[in-house]
Design a protein around this motif. Structure first.
Motif, PDB file in Angstrom:
ATOM      1  N   ILE A 163      37.163  35.890  -7.472  1.00  0.00           N
ATOM      2  CA  ILE A 163      35.962  35.663  -8.291  1.00  0.00           C
ATOM      3  C   ILE A 163      35.394  34.275  -8.007  1.00  0.00           C
ATOM      4  O   ILE A 163      34.179  34.102  -7.850  1.00  0.00           O
ATOM      5  CB  ILE A 163      36.282  35.847  -9.788  1.00  0.00           C
ATOM      6  N   ILE A 221      42.996  37.683  -8.188  1.00  0.00           N
ATOM      7  CA  ILE A 221      41.713  38.165  -8.714  1.00  0.00           C
ATOM      8  C   ILE A 221      40.819  36.997  -9.112  1.00  0.00           C
ATOM      9  O   ILE A 221      39.627  36.968  -8.784  1.00  0.00           O
ATOM     10  CB  ILE A 221      41.954  39.128  -9.903  1.00  0.00           C
ATOM     11  N   ARG A 250      49.071  38.531  -8.923  1.00  0.00           N
ATOM     12  CA  ARG A 250      47.915  39.441  -8.910  1.00  0.00           C
ATOM     13  C   ARG A 250      46.731  38.838  -9.661  1.00  0.00           C
ATOM     14  O   ARG A 250      45.594  38.864  -9.175  1.00  0.00           O
ATOM     15  CB  ARG A 250      48.291  40.777  -9.539  1.00  0.00           C
ATOM     16  N   ALA A 251      46.997  38.314 -10.850  1.00  0.00           N
ATOM     17  CA  ALA A 251      45.924  37.715 -11.649  1.00  0.00           C
ATOM     18  C   ALA A 251      45.324  36.512 -10.922  1.00  0.00           C
ATOM     19  O   ALA A 251      44.100  36.329 -10.904  1.00  0.00           O
ATOM     20  CB  ALA A 251      46.452  37.296 -13.013  1.00  0.00           C
TER      21      ALA A 251
END
Length: 83
Positions: A26, A22, A18-19
């Motif tokens: 970005i 993200i 998940r990180a």
């Protein structure tokens, strides 16, 4: 037969995936933002903005580490079930 895990069940590596996703998004948005002035014939961003684009690769590596961690946990679980 194994069932599909609930969305509330977290397995090893899920947080990293998940990180990583993200961070990748970005970086992708930063890439679009820094490339756009080149096509629009406007003033390009400072070099620091191009460094933020590297987050795309960093996010991919983080997510890949999460996948590898998940694979390792599933292998350990399978070996424990056999023995």
């Amino acid at each position: 037969m194994t069932g599909t895990p609930d969305s509330s069940d977290t397995r090893p590596g899920d947080g990293l995936v998940r990180a990583g996703g993200i961070v990748f998004v970005i970086g992708a948005l930063a890439t679009l933002a820094t490339v756009a002035p080149l096509f629009l014939a406007t003033e390009p961003f400072p070099p620091v903005a191009y460094a933020v684009c590297m987050l795309m690769g960093v996010g991919f590596v983080i997510a890949a580490a999460g996948v590898l961690r998940s694979i390792a946990a599933q292998r350990r679980e399978a070996r424990a079930g056999q023995g």
